[in-house]
Motif scaffolding. Structure first.
Motif, PDB file in Angstrom:
ATOM      1  N   LYS A  15       0.864  -1.183   0.000  1.00 47.24           N
ATOM      2  CA  LYS A  15       0.000   0.000   0.000  1.00 47.24           C
ATOM      3  C   LYS A  15       0.895   1.226   0.000  1.00 47.24           C
ATOM      4  CE  LYS A  15      -3.779   0.045   2.460  1.00 47.24           C
ATOM      5  NZ  LYS A  15      -4.706   0.128   3.626  1.00 47.24           N
ATOM      6  N   TYR A  16       0.639   2.109  -0.956  1.00 50.80           N
ATOM      7  CA  TYR A  16       1.485   3.280  -1.135  1.00 50.80           C
ATOM      8  C   TYR A  16       0.978   4.480  -0.319  1.00 50.80           C
ATOM      9  CZ  TYR A  16       3.605   0.667  -4.972  1.00 50.80           C
ATOM     10  OH  TYR A  16       4.257  -0.288  -5.719  1.00 50.80           O
ATOM     11  N   THR A  17       1.785   5.524  -0.317  1.00 50.58           N
ATOM     12  CA  THR A  17       1.442   6.743   0.412  1.00 50.58           C
ATOM     13  C   THR A  17       0.082   7.293  -0.006  1.00 50.58           C
ATOM     14  OG1 THR A  17       3.799   7.289   0.554  1.00 50.58           O
ATOM     15  CG2 THR A  17       2.241   9.077   0.964  1.00 50.58           C
ATOM     16  N   ASN A  18      -0.233   7.176  -1.306  1.00 43.86           N
ATOM     17  CA  ASN A  18      -1.513   7.681  -1.809  1.00 43.86           C
ATOM     18  C   ASN A  18      -2.657   6.688  -1.602  1.00 43.86           C
ATOM     19  OD1 ASN A  18      -0.932   5.696  -3.668  1.00 43.86           O
ATOM     20  ND2 ASN A  18      -0.761   7.074  -5.435  1.00 43.86           N
ATOM     21  N   PHE A  19      -2.406   5.621  -0.798  1.00 42.33           N
ATOM     22  CA  PHE A  19      -3.383   4.588  -0.448  1.00 42.33           C
ATOM     23  C   PHE A  19      -3.723   3.652  -1.605  1.00 42.33           C
ATOM     24  CE2 PHE A  19      -3.848   7.470   3.065  1.00 42.33           C
ATOM     25  CZ  PHE A  19      -4.097   6.631   4.148  1.00 42.33           C
ATOM     26  N   LYS A  20      -3.053   3.795  -2.727  1.00 46.45           N
ATOM     27  CA  LYS A  20      -3.193   2.808  -3.790  1.00 46.45           C
ATOM     28  C   LYS A  20      -2.617   1.491  -3.288  1.00 46.45           C
ATOM     29  CE  LYS A  20      -1.615   1.593  -8.447  1.00 46.45           C
ATOM     30  NZ  LYS A  20      -0.748   1.985  -9.591  1.00 46.45           N
ATOM     31  N   GLU A  24       6.523   5.690  -5.479  1.00 44.20           N
ATOM     32  CA  GLU A  24       5.795   6.305  -4.365  1.00 44.20           C
ATOM     33  C   GLU A  24       6.313   5.698  -3.065  1.00 44.20           C
ATOM     34  OE1 GLU A  24       3.363   8.544  -4.137  1.00 44.20           O
ATOM     35  OE2 GLU A  24       2.860   8.886  -6.241  1.00 44.20           O
ATOM     36  N   GLY A  25       6.180   6.443  -1.972  1.00 41.13           N
ATOM     37  CA  GLY A  25       6.510   5.879  -0.671  1.00 41.13           C
ATOM     38  C   GLY A  25       5.555   4.740  -0.320  1.00 41.13           C
ATOM     39  N   VAL A  26       6.045   3.801   0.440  1.00 40.10           N
ATOM     40  CA  VAL A  26       5.244   2.645   0.865  1.00 40.10           C
ATOM     41  C   VAL A  26       4.846   2.823   2.320  1.00 40.10           C
ATOM     42  CG1 VAL A  26       5.278   0.154   1.303  1.00 40.10           C
ATOM     43  CG2 VAL A  26       6.323   1.079  -0.785  1.00 40.10           C
TER      44      VAL A  26
END
Length: 364
Positions: A290-295, A329-331
């Motif tokens: 799950k990435y920083t953008n909640f994807k 992206e950040g995780v």
């Protein structure tokens, strides 16, 4: 309302206590079950070691820094399982409604099985005494009217203790607890709650449900209920497990590839220990990111043969992560799950798997 009577039994530092029981030279000393090597991991720690901050799933090198006199001893899962079977045979004398959580803890619903005891508290005390007499180990017990509070209660007087939370005490008992002390609220969720100004059970109780729903989704109902001392989950015996997994939400997002690789390695070690403890062998490994953008994405791999070592598990997980690198992206979360279980490994195979996890056992 029909008041249930739930008992939670939790063995005290189970693996480490078994080792101290069987090896007198370990008694009263800080010991860790696991491998004291650069890439080793602590499977369990004695209470003497816990005083230094040593915890299960901790890298062995960190444990040794915290406790220089720490003694490492290899795990003997076949012994732990045999003792666990003894304990569960004791449970079965009192009620058929037993929900094991692991080798060393279980919920028991004794509502309709009070028998001559007439009291869940007396049953819990009798179980603890039976365990001590038959295994020479101690257990702590919690008694209450639901699972959540019974588990809280079993932690209250550890080790070798008993605590009861009656119905009139339950709703008030949770109010002064910090959210970190709530079973079912992990460190990352507790951090998010504190960011919202939710520090205690009282704060959680006073928080509008719509706000909880917005920030925590489906879990909001559970958080709302336990803040009021409510937990309707039944004790469910003989549940068929479909998967076994572990995940971690990171307080600081993982932004570098090597950070994600190292974090995943820690997760796989933890999951491998869980699979050995629960005597589970699987063919399918699923990675969740799950990435920083909640994807959120998942990647899975099904092997031709069951996973037989930590190395295979680690390599497969890293191969699932590799196509996602370099990170764009950040995780914020990583998770690993095992599924597609096969029949239980024979004891000889289990011992071989343990040797693969702890290759230098003979040197300890």
């Amino acid at each position: 309302m029909n008041c249930r009577r739930i008992v939670h039994i939790d063995m005290d530092a189970f693996y480490a206590s078994v080792e101290q029981r069987d090896n007198p030279s370990f008694r009263g000393r800080p010991i860790a079950v696991g491998r004291g090597a650069a890439r080793g991991v602590v499977a369990a720690a004695s209470y003497e070691a816990r005083q230094f901050g040593v915890r299960s799933a901790m890298p062995s090198t960190k444990a040794q820094r915290l406790c220089p006199k720490l003694i490492f001893t290899p795990p003997r899962f076949h012994v732990y399982r045999a003792v666990s079977e003894q304990i569960h045979e004791i449970f079965a004398r009192y009620t058929p409604l037993i929900q094991p959580l692991s080798l060393d803890e279980a919920f028991l619903d004794v509502t309709d099985h009070l028998g001559a005891y007439g009291s869940a508290t007396l049953i819990a005390e009798s179980i603890r005494e039976d365990i001590k007499q038959q295994t020479n180990l101690t257990a702590s017990a919690g008694v209450s009217y639901n699972r959540f509070l019974a588990k809280l209660a079993s932690d209250y007087n550890k080790p070798d203790g008993l605590f009861v939370i009656p119905p009139h005490m339950g709703p008030e008992f949770v109010l002064n607890l910090t959210v970190d002390q709530f079973h079912g609220i992990g460190p990352a969720t507790a951090q998010r709650m504190r960011a919202l100004g939710i520090q205690t059970g009282q704060d959680l109780k006073n928080t509008d449900f719509s706000l909880l729903k917005h920030h925590f989704g489906k879990a909001a109902q559970f958080y709302h209920d336990i803040a009021h001392g409510v937990d309707e989950r039944p004790v469910t015996p003989h549940r068929e497990r479909k998967s076994l997994g572990t995940e971690q939400t990171y307080l600081t997002d993982l932004k570098q590839d090597h950070d994600a690789i190292n974090a995943l390695h820690d997760l796989t070690k933890k999951l491998w220990l869980l699979s050995l403890e629960k005597n589970i062998s699987a063919r399918t490994i699923t990675l969740k990111v799950k990435y920083t953008n909640f994807k959120q994405i998942t990647r899975a791999n099904t092997l031709l043969k069951p996973i037989s070592s930590l190395t295979i598990l680690t390599d497969t997980c890293q191969s699932l992560l590799q196509p996602l690198l370099p990170l764009q992206e950040g995780v914020r979360l990583l998770g690993v799950t095992l599924s597609n279980f096969i029949p239980t490994l024979a004891e000889s195979d289990q011992q071989q798997s343990q040797m693969l996890l702890f290759p230098d056992l003979k040197s300890l």
